[in-house]
Design a protein around this motif. Structure first.
Motif, PDB file in Angstrom:
ATOM      1  N   ASN A   1     -31.705  16.817  25.614  1.00 56.49           N
ATOM      2  CA  ASN A   1     -31.241  16.750  26.935  1.00 56.49           C
ATOM      3  C   ASN A   1     -32.157  16.663  28.043  1.00 56.49           C
ATOM      4  OD1 ASN A   1     -28.330  17.053  26.864  1.00 56.49           O
ATOM      5  ND2 ASN A   1     -28.663  19.025  25.661  1.00 56.49           N
ATOM      6  N   VAL A   2     -31.959  16.040  29.070  1.00 64.19           N
ATOM      7  CA  VAL A   2     -33.024  16.171  30.109  1.00 64.19           C
ATOM      8  C   VAL A   2     -32.946  17.569  30.883  1.00 64.19           C
ATOM      9  CG1 VAL A   2     -33.672  15.208  32.430  1.00 64.19           C
ATOM     10  CG2 VAL A   2     -32.751  13.680  30.601  1.00 64.19           C
ATOM     11  N   ASP A   3     -33.709  18.486  30.193  1.00 61.01           N
ATOM     12  CA  ASP A   3     -33.909  19.770  30.780  1.00 61.01           C
ATOM     13  C   ASP A   3     -35.344  20.031  30.312  1.00 61.01           C
ATOM     14  OD1 ASP A   3     -33.171  20.455  28.193  1.00 61.01           O
ATOM     15  OD2 ASP A   3     -31.308  21.372  28.744  1.00 61.01           O
ATOM     16  N   ASP A   4     -35.862  21.042  30.802  1.00 62.39           N
ATOM     17  CA  ASP A   4     -37.128  21.437  30.352  1.00 62.39           C
ATOM     18  C   ASP A   4     -37.429  22.352  29.276  1.00 62.39           C
ATOM     19  OD1 ASP A   4     -38.437  20.189  32.447  1.00 62.39           O
ATOM     20  OD2 ASP A   4     -38.716  22.120  33.753  1.00 62.39           O
ATOM     21  N   ARG A   5     -36.190  22.875  28.715  1.00 59.58           N
ATOM     22  CA  ARG A   5     -35.943  23.753  27.814  1.00 59.58           C
ATOM     23  C   ARG A   5     -35.861  22.744  26.487  1.00 59.58           C
ATOM     24  NH1 ARG A   5     -33.983  28.814  26.239  1.00 59.58           N
ATOM     25  NH2 ARG A   5     -33.613  29.164  28.269  1.00 59.58           N
ATOM     26  N   GLY A   6     -35.162  21.626  26.651  1.00 58.54           N
ATOM     27  CA  GLY A   6     -35.017  20.798  25.442  1.00 58.54           C
ATOM     28  C   GLY A   6     -36.401  20.149  25.209  1.00 58.54           C
ATOM     29  N   TYR A   7     -37.168  19.975  26.360  1.00 53.32           N
ATOM     30  CA  TYR A   7     -38.618  19.175  26.033  1.00 53.32           C
ATOM     31  C   TYR A   7     -39.607  20.012  25.264  1.00 53.32           C
ATOM     32  CZ  TYR A   7     -36.844  15.483  29.028  1.00 53.32           C
ATOM     33  OH  TYR A   7     -36.070  14.353  29.591  1.00 53.32           O
ATOM     34  N   THR A   8     -39.467  21.367  25.540  1.00 51.38           N
ATOM     35  CA  THR A   8     -40.698  22.207  25.181  1.00 51.38           C
ATOM     36  C   THR A   8     -40.337  23.448  24.251  1.00 51.38           C
ATOM     37  OG1 THR A   8     -40.641  23.734  27.256  1.00 51.38           O
ATOM     38  CG2 THR A   8     -41.793  21.917  27.332  1.00 51.38           C
ATOM     39  N   PHE A   9     -38.943  24.045  24.302  1.00 53.79           N
ATOM     40  CA  PHE A   9     -38.611  24.961  23.375  1.00 53.79           C
ATOM     41  C   PHE A   9     -37.625  24.765  22.413  1.00 53.79           C
ATOM     42  CE2 PHE A   9     -39.746  27.987  27.006  1.00 53.79           C
ATOM     43  CZ  PHE A   9     -40.372  28.970  26.332  1.00 53.79           C
ATOM     44  N   ASP A  10     -36.858  24.000  22.463  1.00 55.26           N
ATOM     45  CA  ASP A  10     -35.456  23.583  21.570  1.00 55.26           C
ATOM     46  C   ASP A  10     -36.119  22.814  20.454  1.00 55.26           C
ATOM     47  OD1 ASP A  10     -34.299  25.467  23.004  1.00 55.26           O
ATOM     48  OD2 ASP A  10     -32.940  23.586  24.110  1.00 55.26           O
ATOM     49  N   SER A  11     -35.434  22.798  19.304  1.00 59.39           N
ATOM     50  CA  SER A  11     -35.901  21.940  18.292  1.00 59.39           C
ATOM     51  C   SER A  11     -35.090  20.813  18.312  1.00 59.39           C
ATOM     52  CB  SER A  11     -35.722  22.670  16.850  1.00 59.39           C
ATOM     53  OG  SER A  11     -36.322  23.699  16.759  1.00 59.39           O
ATOM     54  N   GLU A  12     -35.435  19.584  18.528  1.00 58.56           N
ATOM     55  CA  GLU A  12     -34.672  18.320  18.929  1.00 58.56           C
ATOM     56  C   GLU A  12     -35.422  17.214  18.345  1.00 58.56           C
ATOM     57  OE1 GLU A  12     -31.979  18.834  20.445  1.00 58.56           O
ATOM     58  OE2 GLU A  12     -32.211  20.391  21.769  1.00 58.56           O
ATOM     59  N   ILE A  13     -34.532  16.116  18.098  1.00 59.23           N
ATOM     60  CA  ILE A  13     -35.143  14.790  17.595  1.00 59.23           C
ATOM     61  C   ILE A  13     -35.031  13.742  18.484  1.00 59.23           C
ATOM     62  CG2 ILE A  13     -33.221  14.610  16.043  1.00 59.23           C
ATOM     63  CD1 ILE A  13     -35.151  13.479  14.071  1.00 59.23           C
ATOM     64  N   VAL A  14     -35.618  12.893  18.678  1.00 61.82           N
ATOM     65  CA  VAL A  14     -35.478  11.373  19.348  1.00 61.82           C
ATOM     66  C   VAL A  14     -35.991  10.286  18.734  1.00 61.82           C
ATOM     67  CG1 VAL A  14     -35.218  12.407  21.767  1.00 61.82           C
ATOM     68  CG2 VAL A  14     -37.460  11.370  20.755  1.00 61.82           C
ATOM     69  N   ALA A  15     -35.522   9.094  18.792  1.00 63.72           N
ATOM     70  CA  ALA A  15     -35.911   7.901  18.253  1.00 63.72           C
ATOM     71  C   ALA A  15     -36.313   6.972  19.282  1.00 63.72           C
ATOM     72  CB  ALA A  15     -34.933   7.338  17.438  1.00 63.72           C
ATOM     73  N   GLY A  16     -37.576   6.323  19.289  1.00 63.29           N
ATOM     74  CA  GLY A  16     -37.858   5.411  20.303  1.00 63.29           C
ATOM     75  C   GLY A  16     -37.701   4.053  19.744  1.00 63.29           C
ATOM     76  N   ILE A  17     -36.904   2.959  19.981  1.00 61.71           N
ATOM     77  CA  ILE A  17     -36.707   1.830  19.307  1.00 61.71           C
ATOM     78  C   ILE A  17     -37.230   0.625  20.772  1.00 61.71           C
ATOM     79  CG2 ILE A  17     -34.929   0.408  18.469  1.00 61.71           C
ATOM     80  CD1 ILE A  17     -33.139   3.022  18.202  1.00 61.71           C
ATOM     81  N   THR A  18     -37.877  -0.187  19.980  1.00 59.73           N
ATOM     82  CA  THR A  18     -38.163  -1.397  20.547  1.00 59.73           C
ATOM     83  C   THR A  18     -37.592  -2.462  19.956  1.00 59.73           C
ATOM     84  OG1 THR A  18     -40.086  -1.743  19.298  1.00 59.73           O
ATOM     85  CG2 THR A  18     -40.244  -0.482  21.181  1.00 59.73           C
ATOM     86  N   ASP A  19     -37.655  -3.707  20.509  1.00 66.52           N
ATOM     87  CA  ASP A  19     -37.250  -5.133  19.742  1.00 66.52           C
ATOM     88  C   ASP A  19     -38.167  -5.381  18.783  1.00 66.52           C
ATOM     89  OD1 ASP A  19     -35.084  -5.044  21.761  1.00 66.52           O
ATOM     90  OD2 ASP A  19     -36.315  -6.372  22.904  1.00 66.52           O
ATOM     91  N   ASP A  20     -37.573  -6.137  17.744  1.00 67.49           N
ATOM     92  CA  ASP A  20     -38.380  -6.523  16.698  1.00 67.49           C
ATOM     93  C   ASP A  20     -38.363  -8.120  16.906  1.00 67.49           C
ATOM     94  OD1 ASP A  20     -36.411  -7.907  14.523  1.00 67.49           O
ATOM     95  OD2 ASP A  20     -35.458  -6.369  15.486  1.00 67.49           O
ATOM     96  N   MET A  21     -39.503  -8.692  16.266  1.00 70.18           N
ATOM     97  CA  MET A  21     -39.709 -10.211  16.403  1.00 70.18           C
ATOM     98  C   MET A  21     -38.435 -11.062  16.045  1.00 70.18           C
ATOM     99  SD  MET A  21     -42.642 -12.557  15.343  1.00 70.18           S
ATOM    100  CE  MET A  21     -43.788 -11.605  16.255  1.00 70.18           C
ATOM    101  N   ILE A  22     -37.878 -10.709  14.715  1.00 66.24           N
ATOM    102  CA  ILE A  22     -36.939 -11.351  14.152  1.00 66.24           C
ATOM    103  C   ILE A  22     -35.538 -11.349  15.076  1.00 66.24           C
ATOM    104  CG2 ILE A  22     -35.384 -11.483  12.119  1.00 66.24           C
ATOM    105  CD1 ILE A  22     -37.602 -10.685  10.376  1.00 66.24           C
ATOM    106  N   GLY A  23     -35.284  -9.872  15.539  1.00 63.99           N
ATOM    107  CA  GLY A  23     -34.152 -10.133  16.228  1.00 63.99           C
ATOM    108  C   GLY A  23     -34.239 -10.836  17.421  1.00 63.99           C
ATOM    109  N   ARG A  24     -35.439 -10.619  18.275  1.00 62.97           N
ATOM    110  CA  ARG A  24     -35.692 -11.705  19.520  1.00 62.97           C
ATOM    111  C   ARG A  24     -35.334 -13.016  19.173  1.00 62.97           C
ATOM    112  NH1 ARG A  24     -38.001 -10.208  24.327  1.00 62.97           N
ATOM    113  NH2 ARG A  24     -38.499  -8.148  24.370  1.00 62.97           N
TER     114      ARG A  24
END
Length: 234
Positions: free
Chosen positions: A126-149
C-alpha cells in the motif's frame, strides 16, 4: 516514480505515504511532467468516527487520521501546481448499471502504479510508509518486452486501458492514449463509476479540513505508531 517523465496513474487502497508524496510533488514541479491521476478507496471506509478508541478498547477506525494525511497530499499538490492543471484524485462509486455491478465493485483494494504507459508496479504494498519500510510485502516491476511491442502488445498501456474501461464505461478505443482518456476522467459520463475526490475533506478526528501535521498530538501518533517510517524513527 522519480523517473516518470510525463504521466503517473496510481490505484491504491490507503494512499497516505509522506515518503511517496515528496516524490509526487517533485514530479508536479517538473515543467515537462503532464499529469498525476490517482484512484483511491473512499476515505470514509477508514475514518468515520469521532473517537480513536472505544470504551471496549477497539479501534472504530481502520486507519485513524487517514483523511488528514490525504489532506496533506492535496495541500502539497496544490502548492506545487497552484492551478490544479496537473493532478486529480478520484474514488469509486457503485455502477448505475445492474449488469456491471455483478463484476465491477466500488471498493479500491489495488496497489498499482503505471508510469508513462511503459512501466507497471503491481504487488501488495500500500502507499503508506509502514508498507514501504516495516511490513513484509512484495511487488513486481514490469516493462514491455520487444516481442510484445512488435506484436502491438504493451503491458502497462494495455493494463491502463483495461482499468479505465472498467471504471469509466467507455470503449477501449477512446482510451488508447493518455490524452484521450484523461479528457474522459475530467468529464466522466453518467455510466462511469468514478467520483472526483480532489478537494480537501472534513476529518471527524481533526475537525474542519485538517492536516495531520498541523495537530501535534495527531502528528506524533501518526509518525510513531499509525504510519511510521522506519528510516525516520530514532
Amino acid at each position: 516514480m522519480s523517473q516518470a517523465r510525463h504521466y503517473i496513474y496510481i490505484e491504491d487502497q490507503y494512499l497516505v505515504s509522506r515518503r511517496l508524496k515528496a516524490l509526487l510533488v517533485d514530479r508536479l514541479r517538473d515543467p515537462q511532467f503532464k499529469f498525476l491521476l490517482i484512484l483511491m478507496e473512499n476515505s470514509r471506509s477508514f475514518e468515520h468516527d469521532k473517537e480513536l478508541i472505544t470504551p471496549a478498547g477497539k479501534f472504530p477506525n481502520e486507519f485513524p487520521y487517514l483523511i488528514g494525511a490525504r489532506n496533506e497530499m492535496r495541500a502539497d499538490f496544490a502548492k506545487a501546481d497552484p492551478g490544479g492543471r496537473k493532478w486529480r484524485m478520484f474514488s469509486l462509486t457503485r455502477s448505475p448499471d445492474d449488469e456491471r455491478r455483478k463484476w465491477c465493485g466500488p471498493y479500491v483494494h489495488a496497489k498499482t502504479c503505471l508510469i508513462d504507459d511503459e512501466f507497471a508496479v503491481i504487488g501488495t504494498v500500500n502507499v503508506d510508509d509502514r508498507g514501504y519500510t516495516f511490513d513484509s510485502e512484495i511487488v513486481a516491476g514490469i516493462t514491455d518486452d520487444m516481442i510484445g511491442r512488435m506484436s502491438g502488445r504493451r503491458f502497462a498501456r494495455d493494463l491502463r486501458v483495461n482499468l479505465w474501461h472498467k471504471h469509466l464505461a467507455v470503449p477501449h478505443t477512446r482510451l488508447a492514449t493518455w490524452e484521450s482518456g484523461l479528457k474522459i476522467w475530467q468529464k466522466p459520463p453518467p455510466e462511469a463509476m468514478v467520483v472526483d475526490n480532489t478537494a480537501l475533506e472534513y476529518s471527524p478526528l481533526l475537525g474542519a479540513k485538517g492536516l495531520v501535521r498541523d495537530d501535534p498530538v495527531a502528528d506524533g501518533m501518526w509518525g510513531e505508531s499509525i504510519d511510521p517510517d522506519a528510516d525516520r524513527l530514532p
